[in-house]
Design a protein around this motif. Structure first.
Motif, PDB file in Angstrom:
ATOM      1  N   LYS A  67      26.805   5.347   9.816  1.00 48.40           N
ATOM      2  CA  LYS A  67      27.052   5.099  11.395  1.00 48.40           C
ATOM      3  C   LYS A  67      28.140   3.751  11.241  1.00 48.40           C
ATOM      4  N   SER A  68      28.915   3.371  11.805  1.00 45.69           N
ATOM      5  CA  SER A  68      30.251   2.974  11.916  1.00 45.69           C
ATOM      6  C   SER A  68      29.753   1.513  12.949  1.00 45.69           C
ATOM      7  N   SER A  69      28.630   1.606  13.377  1.00 42.96           N
ATOM      8  CA  SER A  69      28.312   0.199  14.351  1.00 42.96           C
ATOM      9  C   SER A  69      28.105  -0.884  13.076  1.00 42.96           C
ATOM     10  N   LEU A  70      27.701  -0.829  11.662  1.00 43.40           N
ATOM     11  CA  LEU A  70      26.587  -1.659  10.911  1.00 43.40           C
ATOM     12  C   LEU A  70      27.361  -2.112  10.202  1.00 43.40           C
ATOM     13  N   GLU A  71      27.090  -3.360  10.268  1.00 44.30           N
ATOM     14  CA  GLU A  71      27.762  -4.566   9.530  1.00 44.30           C
ATOM     15  C   GLU A  71      27.448  -5.011   8.315  1.00 44.30           C
ATOM     16  N   PHE A  72      28.121  -5.739   7.695  1.00 40.18           N
ATOM     17  CA  PHE A  72      27.557  -6.679   6.808  1.00 40.18           C
ATOM     18  C   PHE A  72      27.913  -7.881   6.321  1.00 40.18           C
ATOM     19  N   GLN A  73      26.361  -8.706   5.722  1.00 38.86           N
ATOM     20  CA  GLN A  73      26.784  -9.580   4.922  1.00 38.86           C
ATOM     21  C   GLN A  73      26.117  -9.816   4.032  1.00 38.86           C
ATOM     22  N   VAL A  74      27.103 -10.577   3.061  1.00 39.73           N
ATOM     23  CA  VAL A  74      26.959 -11.085   1.726  1.00 39.73           C
ATOM     24  C   VAL A  74      26.759 -12.353   1.354  1.00 39.73           C
ATOM     25  N   THR A  75      25.365 -12.293   0.948  1.00 39.20           N
ATOM     26  CA  THR A  75      24.891 -13.457   0.491  1.00 39.20           C
ATOM     27  C   THR A  75      24.820 -13.990  -1.328  1.00 39.20           C
ATOM     28  N   PHE A  76      25.786 -14.789  -1.373  1.00 38.21           N
ATOM     29  CA  PHE A  76      26.673 -15.084  -2.937  1.00 38.21           C
ATOM     30  C   PHE A  76      25.706 -16.766  -3.055  1.00 38.21           C
ATOM     31  N   ILE A  77      24.618 -15.964  -4.665  1.00 43.86           N
ATOM     32  CA  ILE A  77      23.292 -17.170  -4.572  1.00 43.86           C
ATOM     33  C   ILE A  77      23.864 -17.940  -6.241  1.00 43.86           C
ATOM     34  N   ASP A  78      24.139 -19.133  -6.261  1.00 44.89           N
ATOM     35  CA  ASP A  78      23.916 -19.402  -7.643  1.00 44.89           C
ATOM     36  C   ASP A  78      23.368 -20.336  -7.165  1.00 44.89           C
ATOM     37  N   ARG A  79      23.488 -21.534  -8.878  1.00 39.56           N
ATOM     38  CA  ARG A  79      22.580 -22.961  -8.500  1.00 39.56           C
ATOM     39  C   ARG A  79      24.062 -23.308  -8.253  1.00 39.56           C
ATOM     40  N   ILE A  80      23.463 -25.201  -8.322  1.00 37.29           N
ATOM     41  CA  ILE A  80      24.397 -26.171  -7.813  1.00 37.29           C
ATOM     42  C   ILE A  80      25.640 -26.292  -9.610  1.00 37.29           C
ATOM     43  N   GLY A  81      26.608 -26.817  -9.632  1.00 37.08           N
ATOM     44  CA  GLY A  81      27.264 -26.447 -10.295  1.00 37.08           C
ATOM     45  C   GLY A  81      28.052 -24.974 -10.358  1.00 37.08           C
ATOM     46  N   ASN A  82      27.713 -23.969 -10.087  1.00 44.45           N
ATOM     47  CA  ASN A  82      28.684 -23.312 -10.043  1.00 44.45           C
ATOM     48  C   ASN A  82      30.033 -23.233  -8.667  1.00 44.45           C
ATOM     49  N   ASP A  83      30.900 -22.373  -9.369  1.00 47.19           N
ATOM     50  CA  ASP A  83      32.601 -23.073  -8.826  1.00 47.19           C
ATOM     51  C   ASP A  83      32.627 -22.066  -7.690  1.00 47.19           C
ATOM     52  N   PHE A  84      31.743 -22.275  -6.584  1.00 45.38           N
ATOM     53  CA  PHE A  84      32.061 -22.115  -5.481  1.00 45.38           C
ATOM     54  C   PHE A  84      33.102 -22.096  -4.681  1.00 45.38           C
ATOM     55  N   ASN A  85      33.591 -22.616  -4.622  1.00 44.48           N
ATOM     56  CA  ASN A  85      35.178 -23.090  -4.248  1.00 44.48           C
ATOM     57  C   ASN A  85      36.059 -21.268  -4.711  1.00 44.48           C
ATOM     58  N   THR A  86      36.022 -22.218  -5.835  1.00 46.53           N
ATOM     59  CA  THR A  86      36.899 -20.673  -7.241  1.00 46.53           C
ATOM     60  C   THR A  86      36.403 -19.339  -6.538  1.00 46.53           C
ATOM     61  N   LEU A  87      35.075 -19.673  -5.832  1.00 42.39           N
ATOM     62  CA  LEU A  87      34.560 -17.702  -5.220  1.00 42.39           C
ATOM     63  C   LEU A  87      35.399 -17.791  -3.853  1.00 42.39           C
TER      64      LEU A  87
END
Ligand SMILES: C[S@@+](CC[C@H](N)C(=O)[O-])C[C@H]1O[C@@H](n2cnc3c(N)ncnc32)[C@H](O)[C@@H]1O
Length: 242
Positions: free
Chosen positions: A85-105
């Motif tokens: 179904k080409s109209s399907l949109e995806f969202q990914v939520t990246f989860i980790d604890r405080i201290g993970n390098d989300f900036n690099t991610l």
């Protein structure tokens, strides 16, 4: 005692997790076919989406790329193949604890539209607790992360990093903590994953207490190196922090 936090090495330098996670990458690759099969056979798309056009994937314990990006692409491709179904949109939520390098991610996230076909968000928190509203996640994924206990078990031995060769009481302490953690983990995910959705995870394990097992002997080897380094004062913090 609160949860202990020991993030992976951030950045993209020589000793970063991003450049030293081939072992975890291979673990995820080993489950790739099972993952595609589970999406094909067990994901109940009609039920899970109802009338919505947005499909939500969560990576629990994502660290920094590239393993998480690879896994998210694999999941999304599998869902697209099933759904067509080409109209399907995806969202990914990246989860980790405080201290993970989300900036690099987020700095290394592939470009949206060209090499990435999902919207990206982050949630900082522990998977041993609530992270999402009820029935809002369609696939929850976790790779090489659930072997992290929420805390050092009561009665465990601070000079060991693995139960290999430990007294029964120490083994039991780790088992009890693992059981408690997994109960909380499953209770939270049961509330958050929509009916018809999936939970996919892998973690390294050694069969029973087989001291000859290669995972057990590898950890014993690392443990002895760490203890030698502590004796030589190369590592001044206590092993308890690991
Ligand atoms: C070895 S890394 C695996 C990263 C990635 N999934 C992969 O396959 O390369 C384990 C990750 O789990 C995270 N983690 C451990 N305990 C966690 C918890 N209770 N809640 C959220 N993340 C956790 C760590 O911070 C770390 O980033």
């Amino acid at each position: 005692m609160g949860e202990s936090i020991s993030p992976m090495n951030g950045g993209s330098g020589t000793y970063s997790y991003a450049r030293n996670s081939t072992w975890q990458k291979n673990g995820a690759a080993a489950m790739e076919n099972a993952l595609k099969e589970a999406v094909m056979e067990s994901l109940d798309l009609q039920n899970v989406l109802c009338d919505s056009n947005t499909f939500i994937v969560a990576d629990l314990g994502c660290s920094v790329g590239p393993n998480t990006f690879y896994a998210m692409d694999t999941i999304i491709e599998a869902v697209q193949r099933k759904c067509n179904k080409s109209s399907l949109e995806f969202q990914v939520t990246f989860i980790d604890r405080i201290g993970n390098d989300f900036n690099t991610l987020f700095a290394s996230l592939p470009e949206h539209g060209r090499n990435r076909n999902y919207f990206a968000a982050a949630v900082l928190g522990s998977f041993y607790g609530s992270l999402f509203p009820s029935s809002s996640v369609h696939i929850a994924y976790s790779s090489s992360a659930l072997n992290w206990l929420s805390k050092m078990p009561e009665g465990s031995n601070a000079t060991k990093i693995h139960y290999n060769g430990a007294p029964d009481a120490v083994v039991r302490a780790y088992e009890t903590q693992f059981e408690e953690d997994m109960e909380v983990f499953f209770r939270c995910r049961a509330r958050e994953i929509a009916a018809g959705g999936l939970m996919l995870f892998n973690m390294a394990a050694a069969p029973s207490r087989d001291v000859q097992h290669h995972v057990a002997s590898m950890l014993t080897f690392i443990e002895s190196i760490l203890i030698d380094m502590v004796k030589e004062v190369y590592i001044v913090f206590a092993l308890r922090k690991m």
